[in-house]
Design an enzyme around this catalytic site. Structure first.
Site, PDB file in Angstrom:
ATOM      1  N   CYS A  80     -15.753  50.489  11.447  1.00  0.00           N
ATOM      2  CA  CYS A  80     -17.184  50.723  11.647  1.00  0.00           C
ATOM      3  C   CYS A  80     -17.761  49.644  12.573  1.00  0.00           C
ATOM      4  CB  CYS A  80     -17.904  50.797  10.302  1.00  0.00           C
ATOM      5  SG  CYS A  80     -19.560  51.539  10.424  1.00  0.00           S
ATOM      6  N   HIS A 194     -14.967  55.326   8.301  1.00  0.00           N
ATOM      7  CA  HIS A 194     -14.504  54.450   7.225  1.00  0.00           C
ATOM      8  C   HIS A 194     -13.253  55.041   6.598  1.00  0.00           C
ATOM      9  CE1 HIS A 194     -17.958  51.647   6.753  1.00  0.00           C
ATOM     10  NE2 HIS A 194     -18.637  52.641   7.282  1.00  0.00           N
ATOM     11  N   GLU A 196     -11.431  53.782   4.323  1.00  0.00           N
ATOM     12  CA  GLU A 196     -11.429  53.486   2.882  1.00  0.00           C
ATOM     13  C   GLU A 196     -12.337  54.433   2.102  1.00  0.00           C
ATOM     14  OE1 GLU A 196     -15.077  51.252   4.278  1.00  0.00           O
ATOM     15  OE2 GLU A 196     -13.148  51.895   5.114  1.00  0.00           O
TER      16      GLU A 196
END
Length: 225
Positions: A80, A194, A196
């Site tokens: 990001c 992202h 994750e």
């Protein structure tokens, strides 16, 4: 594999560490430049404004340490804002200078789509990843396990524009335009999304990043000059 997660003070570090651990890594959170200089592999997360993020990296002595360690061959994943800071600079409340690890600039997403209709900024959505210009697929990169139509989670108002398509690993579509979703140069990889927070697709990307790096072959793009 031990992975050094750089504490910028501006990211959801716990979710990144948990995702890396799930993928078999041993994450080590640090804001110490000495630990960065000794790292086997680096992850640079980040949220918020570009100028503030870079100011914090410089204040902590981390910007110089990151560039030195990457210059010595350590792989680096920026997420990001962490991806945006890999570039030469950004227009966000700027201009502001970045780390300069991938040639290019970060600019605000257009307020209108390709047809001229207003579009929402920030861009908040799950979007499928598309191979970048000149790429047929993601083979041999950290995105190699992304299935056709595989979606990742985006939340951003600015996006990187690599100076050369050779650095443009993946795109997504927003408002009828291609937006750089992932960029790479040698062993430096950045994802605007992202991983994750992107479910099985994102975890697959982290797993492949770790596998490629542990094999000392972390491909994303050739080193154009």
């Amino acid at each position: 594999m031990k992975v050094t997660v750089i504490d910028t003070g501006r990211a959801n570090l716990l979710s990144v560490q948990r995702a890396l651990a799930y993928c078999g890594a041993v994450p080590e959170l640090t804001g110490d430049p000495a630990a960065v200089l000794a790292a086997e592999a680096l992850v640079l997360p980040g949220v918020g404004a570009f100028g503030d993020g870079m100011a914090e990296l410089r204040r902590r002595g981390l910007a110089e340490a990151i560039c030195r360690r990457v210059g010595q061959g350590a792989p680096l994943l920026g997420i990001c804002l962490g991806m945006q800071m890999l570039f030469d600079g950004s227009d966000e409340f700027g201009p502001h200078e970045g780390l300069g690890l991938i040639p290019g600039w970060v600019r605000r997403l257009p307020a209108a789509d390709a047809a001229g209709a207003p579009q929402r900024v920030p861009h908040i959505a799950w979007e499928p990843l598309l191979p970048g210009p000149g790429r047929a697929d993601f083979a041999g990169t950290a995105l190699q396990s992304v299935p056709d139509g595989g979606e990742c989670y985006f939340i951003h108002s600015y996006a990187a524009e690599p100076a050369d398509d050779a650095f443009r690993l993946a795109d997504c579509l927003y408002g009828g335009r291609r937006v750089c979703a992932a960029a790479a140069r040698g062993r430096v990889l950045g994802t605007q999304f992202h991983p994750e927070k992107s479910g099985a697709v994102g975890l697959g990307i982290l797993h492949d990043f770790l596998a490629l790096c542990s094999g000392r072959h972390c491909r994303g793009a050739e080193s154009a000059s």
